[in-house]
Write an enzyme that holds these catalytic residues in place. Structure first.
Site, PDB file in Angstrom:
ATOM      1  N   GLN A 136      39.247  43.477  40.794  1.00 43.65           N
ATOM      2  CA  GLN A 136      39.715  43.004  39.497  1.00 43.65           C
ATOM      3  C   GLN A 136      39.684  44.121  38.456  1.00 43.65           C
ATOM      4  O   GLN A 136      40.594  44.260  37.645  1.00 43.65           O
ATOM      5  CB  GLN A 136      38.864  41.821  39.044  1.00 43.65           C
TER       6      GLN A 136
ATOM      7  N   LYS B 247      32.986  42.869  45.749  1.00 41.33           N
ATOM      8  CA  LYS B 247      34.296  43.272  46.254  1.00 41.33           C
ATOM      9  C   LYS B 247      35.433  42.764  45.359  1.00 41.33           C
ATOM     10  O   LYS B 247      36.275  43.551  44.906  1.00 41.33           O
ATOM     11  CB  LYS B 247      34.452  42.711  47.655  1.00 41.33           C
ATOM     12  N   THR B 248      35.452  41.463  45.092  1.00 42.67           N
ATOM     13  CA  THR B 248      36.532  40.941  44.236  1.00 42.67           C
ATOM     14  C   THR B 248      36.411  41.521  42.827  1.00 42.67           C
ATOM     15  O   THR B 248      37.416  41.750  42.154  1.00 42.67           O
ATOM     16  CB  THR B 248      36.518  39.403  44.181  1.00 42.67           C
TER      17      THR B 248
ATOM     18  N   GLY C 274      37.798  39.871  33.500  1.00 45.44           N
ATOM     19  CA  GLY C 274      39.238  39.710  33.700  1.00 45.44           C
ATOM     20  C   GLY C 274      40.085  40.675  32.898  1.00 45.44           C
ATOM     21  O   GLY C 274      41.155  41.087  33.331  1.00 45.44           O
ATOM     22  N   GLU C 275      39.651  41.011  31.711  1.00 48.23           N
ATOM     23  CA  GLU C 275      40.527  41.766  30.812  1.00 48.23           C
ATOM     24  C   GLU C 275      39.966  43.104  30.375  1.00 48.23           C
ATOM     25  O   GLU C 275      40.714  44.015  30.016  1.00 48.23           O
ATOM     26  CB  GLU C 275      40.848  40.901  29.582  1.00 48.23           C
TER      27      GLU C 275
ATOM     28  N   GLY D 284      32.090  38.223  32.274  1.00 52.91           N
ATOM     29  CA  GLY D 284      33.557  38.216  32.410  1.00 52.91           C
ATOM     30  C   GLY D 284      34.142  39.599  32.607  1.00 52.91           C
ATOM     31  O   GLY D 284      33.762  40.566  31.946  1.00 52.91           O
TER      32      GLY D 284
ATOM     33  N   LEU E 283      29.313  38.510  40.469  1.00 57.47           N
ATOM     34  CA  LEU E 283      29.105  37.519  41.529  1.00 57.47           C
ATOM     35  C   LEU E 283      29.578  38.002  42.890  1.00 57.47           C
ATOM     36  O   LEU E 283      29.117  37.515  43.914  1.00 57.47           O
ATOM     37  CB  LEU E 283      29.826  36.211  41.188  1.00 57.47           C
TER      38      LEU E 283
ATOM     39  N   GLY F  21      48.702  35.868  36.358  1.00 59.68           N
ATOM     40  CA  GLY F  21      48.963  35.136  35.119  1.00 59.68           C
ATOM     41  C   GLY F  21      49.156  36.090  33.949  1.00 59.68           C
ATOM     42  O   GLY F  21      50.199  36.110  33.319  1.00 59.68           O
TER      43      GLY F  21
HETATM   44 MO1  MOS Z   1      44.515  35.922  29.072  1.00 58.27          MO
HETATM   45  S1  MOS Z   1      45.794  37.155  27.984  1.00 58.27           S
HETATM   46  O1  MOS Z   1      43.312  35.494  27.966  1.00 58.27           O
HETATM   47  O2  MOS Z   1      45.432  34.554  29.532  1.00 58.27           O
END
Ligand code: MOS
Length: 736
Positions: A636, A631-632, A702-703, A700, A628, A237
């Site tokens: 990430q 591995k993933t 993700g970023e 978190g 959690l 995404g």
């Molecule tokens: Mo992400 S850039 O918060 O969809």
């Protein structure tokens, strides 16, 4: 709860479905009688459509309809939709205006993709040209707007001007980051199906089915209940799939008109023009410090590009407000309006370009102070949030610095640039801090234990491909007392319980507490049924004396005394036992500031004769609350680091300065790192127990991994060569 599942490196529960092609992505939904839509794009940067010749296209074999601004059906809620802050303007051929080169100006629908593609090539357009703004130096500059309904960026504490004036050591530099484009592997795609004239279903590649449903309800002027959005599997995404774009509206309108399911898949070229980009930024950072390295002033200002029609700013100064303890800080931002498509969130929006500037400037300051750059960061560590004055819910940045430096061998780093060589190749070591806020939003879930002893767990969150199916299955399995293989997780459908947007690195933190509550309730109901059931071996026991493991209930005093969930349910003759869970941020969480923190240590090898910089070693240490799945999570973080390597060295969206057309509109021209560009990445998590951020202590991941990487690479290149590159990407021409 057996407490053993959460954190385990469980294999992806959707891995087999993906590698065998059984996990169907949006574009892979082909319903009977599907028609195919192809977008025709403008070839001028600004103007209006005067005339379109469509008769040839209309008569081309297989063509069902050709839409232009003249005959495109209207979106009932367009005006109301335009009042929602931050939503990109939907240029779904609702008028004749052309706002950028590449804007959709016609849509051809045919019985096959090939016939639609051919017919689209037959559409001829005559424009009335209007003056376009393509040069940022000639663009209108305005104060930056707030984003997503938030306040405009900017912060002041203390007196920066006075502190800069009084400073003994100061640095000042301007850093630029280019326009970048998300380019996830899976293209955007929508299959729109009108079940009847009032009910719509879309299979769509997006990051949040509830978000999308809500936006579409406004745009189409339809009740939310009449719209179903499915996005079960997503091939990346990065932010471009967060908000609605024109192609979604176009496919929906076309499907209604031709009365068939319509499939619209963007080409790779269209992925580079129609679904947003990270805007180009120009950032100035001024720093001052005492001779001992204590920061006394920080000023971070600059601008980002935005289209003429949209309201969006890349919030790059946010990191300067909160990352270091500095008494005198001023940040402010502007936007420059250009004739382009719409900029939007891209992985680490704000923080990724912002840390490039700030963390490069810190490195420049360390050099001016003749100080180790890591030591400079330690000295200026912020023990509480300096912007809001709140305590951190947890912060283990100093431990990230310590353990990362140790794993990397940072202590052996010579202070002087150009000190390390391997033959003709210069070697440099650089580091930078990483940070990203920890957020969550409301979510709901249900968990059903079925008569066969398996469980069906539902939450309408989205898995971008990073592992949400897996970690939510683990959370559910642990709370249900089931092995993870016995849990079937359903996500990505607006008919499921409310799921959050997969944005802001918040899916796991948002959805896990709801899933856990639902699963725990289902387990409790099983125990209650067992102790109340005269035929159960557990009949009459107190609830607290019943334990569960691997789908079996048993007495805490005698493990052999018990029965399986399946046995209990068969006797009870129940279709299932269900628990439900809701979770939302609590007011007391606001008393703390919550961020994930981390550090990157990077080695580069620069061949001065060729100008090539190759990253040869990376150590990334992260403190991001509870992890959690080891591995993933590691995958990430590695992915985020690679995203940062692209930002540092290769990625750049270029527009033709004469026409505004994107010139780097495919993966041959838009360079993302390939395998040979990426060394092994040593990812390490600092254990962190955050009791305040949310019930599971999740912050978190993700970023955050993307933030700081570009600076660490640039700093390593400076250390190797003595050359400071303040303009991303650091391509070979800048090193010669
Ligand atoms: Mo992400 S850039 O918060 O969809």
């Amino acid at each position: 709860m057996n407490g053993k599942l959460i954190g385990n490196p469980v294999d992806r529960v959707d891995g087999r479905l993906k590698v065998t092609g059984q996990a169907r992505y949006a574009a892979e939904h082909t319903l009977p009688n599907t028609a195919y839509a192809v977008i025709v794009q403008s070839s001028v940067p600004r103007g209006s459509v005067l005339r379109m010749q469509t008769s040839e296209a209309e008569q081309s074999p297989g063509v069902l309809a050709v839409f232009t601004p003249r005959n495109m059906p209207k979106l009932a809620g367009l005006e109301k939709y335009a009042t929602i802050p931050v939503l990109p303007r939907v240029t779904a051929m609702q008028d004749s205006e052309v706002l950028y080169n590449g804007q959709p100006i016609a849509l051809v629908v045919a019985d096959t993709l090939e016939r639609a593609t051919y017919a689209a090539s037959l559409v001829r357009t005559t424009y009335v040209d209007k003056p376009a703004t393509l040069d940022i130096n000639k663009a209108r500059v305005e104060p930056a707007p707030g984003v997503f309904g938030g306040p405009p960026p900017g912060h002041t504490r203390g007196d920066v001007a006075a502190a800069l004036k009084a400073a003994s050591v100061r640095v000042e530099a301007t850093y630029t980051t280019p326009t970048e484009t998300h380019n996830p592997m899976e293209p955007h795609a929508t299959v729109a199906v009108w079940d009847d004239p009032e009910h719509l279903t879309i299979y769509d590649a997006n990051q949040g089915v509830f978000f999308m449903r809500q936006f579409l309800s406004v745009l189409l002027g339809m009740p939310q209940e009449n719209i179903r959005v499915l996005s079960r599997y997503i091939g990346g995404g990065f932010g471009c799939k967060a908000l609605p774009w024109s192609h979604i509206a176009l496919s929906i309108l076309a499907a209604k008109h031709v009365n068939r399911p319509v499939k619209l898949v963007l080409t790779r070229q269209q992925m580079n023009t129609l679904v947003g980009f990270r805007p180009h930024t120009v950032q100035k950072v001024e720093l001052a410090a005492s001779p001992q390295g204590k920061l006394t002033a920080l000023r971070h200002t600059g601008l980002s590009e935005v289209s003429e029609q949209d309201s969006f700013a890349e919030l790059f100064t946010g990191v300067s407000n909160m990352l270091y303890a500095c008494p005198n800080v001023t940040t402010s931002q502007q936007v420059a309006r250009l004739s382009t498509g719409t900029p939007t969130f891209m992985r680490g929006p704000g923080e990724a370009p912002g840390t490039y500037a700030l963390e490069s400037a810190l490195d420049e300051l360390a050099h001016a102070l003749k100080m180790d750059p890591l030591e400079l960061r330690r000295i200026n560590h912020a023990d509480k949030d300096p912007e809001h004055g709140h305590p951190w819910s947890s912060k283990s940045l100093l431990e990230c610095y310590r353990s990362g430096a140790e794993r990397f061998g940072w202590a052996k780093r010579p202070l002087q640039p150009r000190s390390m060589k391997d033959g003709d190749v210069l070697i440099g070591w650089g580091m930078a801090t990483a940070t990203f806020p920890a957020m969550r939003s409301p979510a709901a879930a249900s968990a059903r234990v079925m008569p066969d002893g398996t469980a069906l767990v539902q939450c309408g969150a989205s898995d971008l491909g990073t592992g949400a199916y897996t970690v939510l299955s683990q959370v559910a399995a642990e709370a249900l007392g089931l092995p993870v293989q016995k849990v079937r997780m359903e996500m990505g459908d607006s008919l499921l319980p409310l799921g959050p947007l997969a944005g802001g690195s918040s899916t796991t933190a948002s959805a896990s507490p709801a899933v856990q509550t639902a699963a725990a309730e289902a387990r409790k109901k099983l125990i209650q049924l067992a102790v109340a059931d005269k035929q159960s071996p557990l009949s009459g026991l107190a609830e607290k004396d019943v334990l569960t493991e691997d789908g079996r209930l048993f007495s805490s005093k005698d493990k052999n005394k018990g029965e399986t969930y399946a046995q209990l349910l068969a006797r009870q003759n129940l279709p299932h036992v269900e628990g439900k869970g809701d979770a939302a941020p609590k007011p007391e969480e606001k008393k703390y500031s919550s961020h994930s923190f981390g550090a990157h240590f990077i080695e580069v090898r620069v061949d001065e004769a060729l100008g090539t910089a190759r990253v040869s070693r990376i150590v990334t240490t992260m403190a991001a609350g509870r992890i959690l799945n080891a591995k993933t999570a590691r995958s990430q973080i590695s992915g985020g680091v690679i995203f940062g390597l692209g930002m540092a060295l290769t990625e750049e969206t270029l527009r033709d300065p004469r026409t505004g057309r994107v010139m780097t509109a495919d993966l041959a021209e838009y360079h993302v790192p390939v395998q040979a560009d990426v060394p092994a990445i040593d990812v390490h998590f600092v254990e962190e127990n955050d009791p305040h951020v949310n019930p599971l202590g999740i912050k978190g991941i993700g970023e955050i991994a993307t933030t700081g990487v570009a600076a660490a690479v640039a700093n390593a290149i400076f250390h190797a060569t003595g050359k400071r590159v303040r303009e991303l990407p650091i391509t070979l021409d800048k090193l010669l």
